[in-house]
Design an enzyme around this catalytic site. Structure first.
Site, mmCIF file in Angstrom:
data_model
loop_
_atom_site.group_PDB
_atom_site.id
_atom_site.type_symbol
_atom_site.label_atom_id
_atom_site.label_comp_id
_atom_site.label_asym_id
_atom_site.label_seq_id
_atom_site.Cartn_x
_atom_site.Cartn_y
_atom_site.Cartn_z
ATOM 1 N N LYS A 254 -10.290 0.028 10.502
ATOM 2 C CA LYS A 254 -10.545 -1.234 9.808
ATOM 3 C C LYS A 254 -10.906 -2.344 10.798
ATOM 4 C CE LYS A 254 -7.090 -0.177 6.245
ATOM 5 N NZ LYS A 254 -7.689 0.337 5.018
ATOM 6 N N GLN B 143 -4.499 -4.942 7.254
ATOM 7 C CA GLN B 143 -5.558 -5.850 6.792
ATOM 8 C C GLN B 143 -5.585 -7.134 7.618
ATOM 9 O OE1 GLN B 143 -7.903 -5.162 4.643
ATOM 10 N NE2 GLN B 143 -7.085 -3.259 3.843
ATOM 11 N N HIS C 186 0.868 -1.179 0.000
ATOM 12 C CA HIS C 186 0.000 0.000 0.000
ATOM 13 C C HIS C 186 0.907 1.232 0.000
ATOM 14 C CE1 HIS C 186 -2.827 2.934 1.776
ATOM 15 N NE2 HIS C 186 -3.804 2.115 1.430
ATOM 16 N N CYS D 230 -4.727 2.457 -3.721
ATOM 17 C CA CYS D 230 -3.501 2.973 -3.117
ATOM 18 C C CYS D 230 -2.348 2.002 -3.291
ATOM 19 C CB CYS D 230 -3.702 3.295 -1.643
ATOM 20 S SG CYS D 230 -4.840 4.638 -1.356
ATOM 21 N N ASP E 115 3.129 -4.541 7.992
ATOM 22 C CA ASP E 115 1.941 -3.714 7.884
ATOM 23 C C ASP E 115 0.745 -4.653 8.063
ATOM 24 O OD1 ASP E 115 -0.240 -2.253 7.169
ATOM 25 O OD2 ASP E 115 0.514 -1.647 5.198
HETATM 26 C C1 LIG Z 1 -2.359 -2.826 3.635
HETATM 27 C C2 LIG Z 1 -2.682 -1.449 4.080
HETATM 28 N N1 LIG Z 1 -1.724 -0.685 4.643
HETATM 29 C C3 LIG Z 1 -1.964 0.555 5.079
HETATM 30 C C4 LIG Z 1 -3.206 1.124 4.967
HETATM 31 C C5 LIG Z 1 -3.395 2.521 5.454
HETATM 32 O O1 LIG Z 1 -4.280 2.577 6.522
HETATM 33 P P1 LIG Z 1 -4.687 4.013 7.088
HETATM 34 O O2 LIG Z 1 -5.276 4.775 5.937
HETATM 35 O O3 LIG Z 1 -5.696 3.730 8.121
HETATM 36 O O4 LIG Z 1 -3.457 4.654 7.595
HETATM 37 C C6 LIG Z 1 -4.240 0.364 4.401
HETATM 38 C C7 LIG Z 1 -5.602 0.910 4.279
HETATM 39 O O5 LIG Z 1 -5.999 1.528 3.330
HETATM 40 C C8 LIG Z 1 -3.974 -0.932 3.948
HETATM 41 O O6 LIG Z 1 -4.925 -1.672 3.382
#
Ligand SMILES: Cc1ncc(COP(=O)(O)O)c(C=O)c1O
Ligand SMILES: Cc1ncc(COP(=O)(O)O)c(C=O)c1O
Lengths: 142, 417, 417, 142
Positions: free
Chosen positions: C237, C214, C133, C375, C211
């Site tokens: 999430k 998910q 991401h 993203c 990370d």
């Molecule tokens: C794999 C992953 N990493 C990071 C993020 C970023 O999360 P946040 O927007 O809550 O910082 C997301 C969510 O969009 C994600 O799916």
């Protein structure tokens, strides 16, 4: 005003006119504890005898009434006690301030039991004790 | 005449009663006593309008924003972005793009220190005052230690006002790039003359940042009338939720600043070699923002506007005058901070009763005040105290609460001396 | 036998019904149709337990934390700090001090990139994967551009798994200081073998960040069993509010890292010359934190634990299997990402119907899916698509919703070809 | 499935079999618009006559059906129009997608009016128009 069980006469008196404050001439040990967040500071000077008992203890406290009274009552109480008894008193005081119920034998130190309803002030009462324990441990390590 | 005064007093009392009814927490008991909440400067209580706006969002209209091509996401995006318009109007900004959402004032100032700060050169100066909250001091110290810019401090006078002559001297070598000063002190209540400071800063070629965390709660801010370059506020003091704050800055400055945090939503295109940035304000809003809290902030601003700054200002002024008088009558009590222009934040000491003991004994009676260094340690050194007690007022504070504070303080003192 | 199966099916349906009843938003209508929310991977909906915890806090027990010496502040501090214990248990951390609250995953990763990143030297390498991401890519690009560390990318295989051989090669020169890789892809659903990655990283002298944005929603995380060094999750999430996320890191690493943001609450002492930092985790939590949101996160974790990861995992696995089958039957539909270990996030294309058109036409029928690059632009390039549609599941998703999705997709296709 | 008023026959047809796509031989002007967020891209080539009217317009569109159909209907509609009329059509289309009500004279372009209930897709329909207006303005500036 609500009748207060925390700021009892003994706490107010000892804060106002401590009996064990000031320097200790020819002290073998020095200790210090401080809480940078509130500016409280306790300085300790002590002698121990060959059995490791506290033979004399004086404090210089800059802080609130709870901290000052605690330091003074501590100085009175621990002199002549075995190290194990000092640890026990410390543990009992922790129990008292955490639960509001003073274990038997705590004596005047049970004045601090009402702190369980003022948790942010517990560290004020415990600061002299942490400084004492640390000073005695440092001495043992040497 | 007499009748009119009575009528208008009843009006005030009536609207105060209505306002208090909006804050559910005010009917709570503490140690068996009615809660008297005099710590609004640390964080204000929340009206049901804010609570409901957040709960309703989660109950009926929530999804992640900006990227969703479906109804729920579109509606949530609209609600979120509508608050940007609201904040822009609240601060008198020229454009919605000048509003960047942050967690709080602290993050807003850190954003400026990192991003705008990265454009400064060693030898340039950031100028703060002696009465800054740590939030407007530590980020600049960290910048200094990182990059070699100089940190310069303008003193306060004995009554707690900003020393404007010293400010002029501090600006005179032309090396100051940024003046970062509070618009209202959270310790002294002092309100600074922001427009005069901005004029002096600009004349010396410096930009100016105002920490409006306290001021924006009590008086209308107009960033254009102040001729500010940066302005920060924090939601939880504005009767809004935690987790949401605002950085306002002039569009052209934001455009020139590099991004601060990287991630989703702040980019235009991404490849491993190189990414390009979204336009402002999104460039500065990486990742999923505090959507629900932003909507809560919108409800808080709407609530404030529904009362109006005329009424808010009048109420605060009346309370402050009343409090200075009532507290002045308490034996041994000394108010710290007597600048001519000051708001409803009153620090004090009482003989040598420690402020912590004051706070605990007030709490036994249901009264919440703050005691300590108020995140302004250097100011405490300047004042020669290690701590003070502090009472601060909100739109729900009543004169009776202040009378009760004064009477209880008098009793506490009797206790100790 | 037969009876037992029927009974256990009824059980599942019954508990799913009970779970759905906890989410008020699920009874909303969209374009006159029942909401079918299949975008939980972007942000999950909130159960009433979370909504109530936040509203109750604001209604009955709120004040700023850590510095208050009065009842309301003490209680709020306790509620806030209790969530730190809860998160520590949720992630299997050794100590509560290892839990740092942030706004979201994005800020957590940026914190590491700024603070841990400042300890890296030019020539050292940060290693990411092709399926990150933007939140786990852009902060490292910015670090590279700031400091001259190298950014290295490990590819994914054609089925969307991490190429472990390439990972080994990328680690072989011993210059990698940090491996930063997703624990579950938000596009492909791929679950990476975190323990194997950690072992390889450690053998090569590198630290490892996962990370878990998910993954933590669907499976139990145990940072010690994974032998991770950093782990990040994001509250919204996890059925919690926006504005709150978590960085977990080993105590000794956090101790060695310099602070990120400066301000109140993260200091020990402050003077103009020099400030000293509070101990972890407070060193990394500057300013008034997201108090209400942290309490909301606590309610969300309690809710998840009350269902249990056994049930959550079983439900997700059953849904995913069902969905892969049902979607596989839709003419022209191609699932993107077929790694052996995968979770309930399913990206797809359908002939040359543009994903945006798919999303809009699904929305007309009440079905919320995401469409776009999610993203993860570099991954889209790797996959040779400019966008995909994506359906993702939560604890409240039903097999019937998936059947409705598949049937509607079939109709949409009929529309276009 | 819900009967759909947005993806009407005209939109689907023009997306599937555009009438005005491909390069324009000997074009005087080039324009381009793209939306990096969704990958949509429109390339325009055009000629204008001495009065500034669009004499010929071709598009190459990579994007969704809304964007592709919009580009094609635009190309059909603006040829032969005065610049003022082009601006008017653009403004009318904005009104249609913002309000859901198509101003008179919008003709087939009113197919996009239902976008007011799909606000995130408005930019798809407007992308070709933004590219056109920019291209024509650039030309004027020269
Ligand atoms: C794999 C992953 N990493 C990071 C993020 C970023 O999360 P946040 O927007 O809550 O910082 C997301 C969510 O969009 C994600 O799916
Ligand atoms: C003057 C001033 N500046 C900055 C802050 C920091 O606000 P926050 O903690 O919301 O970032 C405060 C609040 O404590 C304040 O009073």
């Amino acid at each position: 005003m609500t009748q207060d069980d925390l700021y009892r006469t003994v706490v107010l008196e000892r804060a106002r006119t401590p009996r064990y404050s000031g320097p200790l001439a020819g002290a073998q040990m020095q200790g210090e504890g401080s809480n940078p967040l509130c500016g409280d500071r306790v300085r300790l000077q002590a002698n121990v005898d060959v059995q490791g008992r506290v033979a004399a203890l004086r404090h210089e406290t800059r802080g609130c009434a709870i901290c000052a009274a605690s330091a003074d009552l501590m100085a009175e109480r621990v002199v002549g006690q075995e190290p194990a008894r000092v640890s026990q008193l410390h543990a009992d005081l922790v129990t008292a301030v955490e639960t509001g119920i003073a274990p038997e034998g705590l004596g005047e130190l049970s004045a601090f039991a009402p702190l369980h309803r003022h948790r942010s002030r517990i560290r004020c009462a415990m600061l002299p004790w942490s400084a004492l324990i640390e000073m005695l441990n440092d001495d043992k390590d040497r | 005449m007499m009748d009119q005064t009575v009528a208008s007093r009843t009006d005030v009392a009536g609207s105060l009663r209505r306002i208090r009814a909006d804050f559910p927490i005010l009917s709570q008991k503490v140690h068996g006593r009615d809660l008297v909440f005099l710590d609004s400067a640390a964080s204000a209580q929340k009206p049901r309008q804010v609570i409901d706006a957040m709960a309703d969002t989660m109950r009926t209209q929530y999804a992640n924003i900006h990227r969703g091509l479906y109804w729920m996401s579109e509606r949530t995006t609209e609600a979120y972005e509508a608050v940007r318009d609201q904040v822009a109007a609240f601060l008198g900004a020229s454009a919605r793009e000048e509003i960047v959402f942050t967690r709080n004032s602290t993050e807003a100032i850190n954003l400026v220190a990192h991003s705008f700060g990265s454009l400064l050169k060693p030898g340039q100066v950031v100028l703060v005052s002696e009465m800054e909250h740590h939030a407007n001091l530590v980020p600049w110290q960290m910048l200094r230690d990182r990059t070699g810019v100089e940190l310069r401090v303008t003193p306060v006078t004995d009554d707690g006002a900003l020393d404007m002559d010293a400010l002029a001297r501090n600006l005179s070598d032309g090396r100051v790039a940024l003046v970062a000063i509070t618009h209202m002190s959270n310790v002294l209540g002092t309100i600074t003359d922001a427009r005069a400071i901005a004029d002096m800063a600009h004349a010396a070629g410096a930009k100016v940042l105002f920490d409006g965390s306290q001021l924006a709660v009590h008086r209308r801010v107009d960033v254009r009338a102040l001729d500010a370059d940066f302005y920060v506020v924090t939601g939880h003091k504005l009767y809004g939720p935690t987790g949401i704050g605002v950085l306002w800055a002039r569009r052209e400055i934001l455009d020139a600043m590099p991004p601060f945090l990287g991630g989703g939503d702040m980019i235009s295109t991404v490849s491993f070699e190189r990414s390009t940035w979204a336009s402002v304000p999104h460039k500065f809003e990486a990742g999923t923002p505090a959507i629900i809290e932003t909507i809560g902030l919108g409800a808080a601003l709407a609530y404030i506007e529904s009362i109006g700054f005329d009424a808010i200002g009048a109420h605060e002024e009346a309370l402050t005058t009343h409090a200075l008088q009532a507290l002045g009558n308490v034996s041994g009590l000394k108010v710290i901070g007597t600048a001519p222009d000051r708001g409803g934040v009153i620090s004090f000491t009482m003989d040598d009763v420690h402020p912590h003991d004051i706070a605990t004994l007030l709490d036994r009676n249901g009264i919440a005040v703050r005691a300590g260094h108020h995140c302004a340690e250097p100011l405490m050194h300047r004042l020669g105290v290690s701590a003070t007690a502090r009472a601060s007022f909100g739109i729900y504070t009543t004169p009776e609460e202040i009378d009760f504070l004064a009477a209880t303080l008098e009793q506490i003192r009797g206790f100790f001396v």
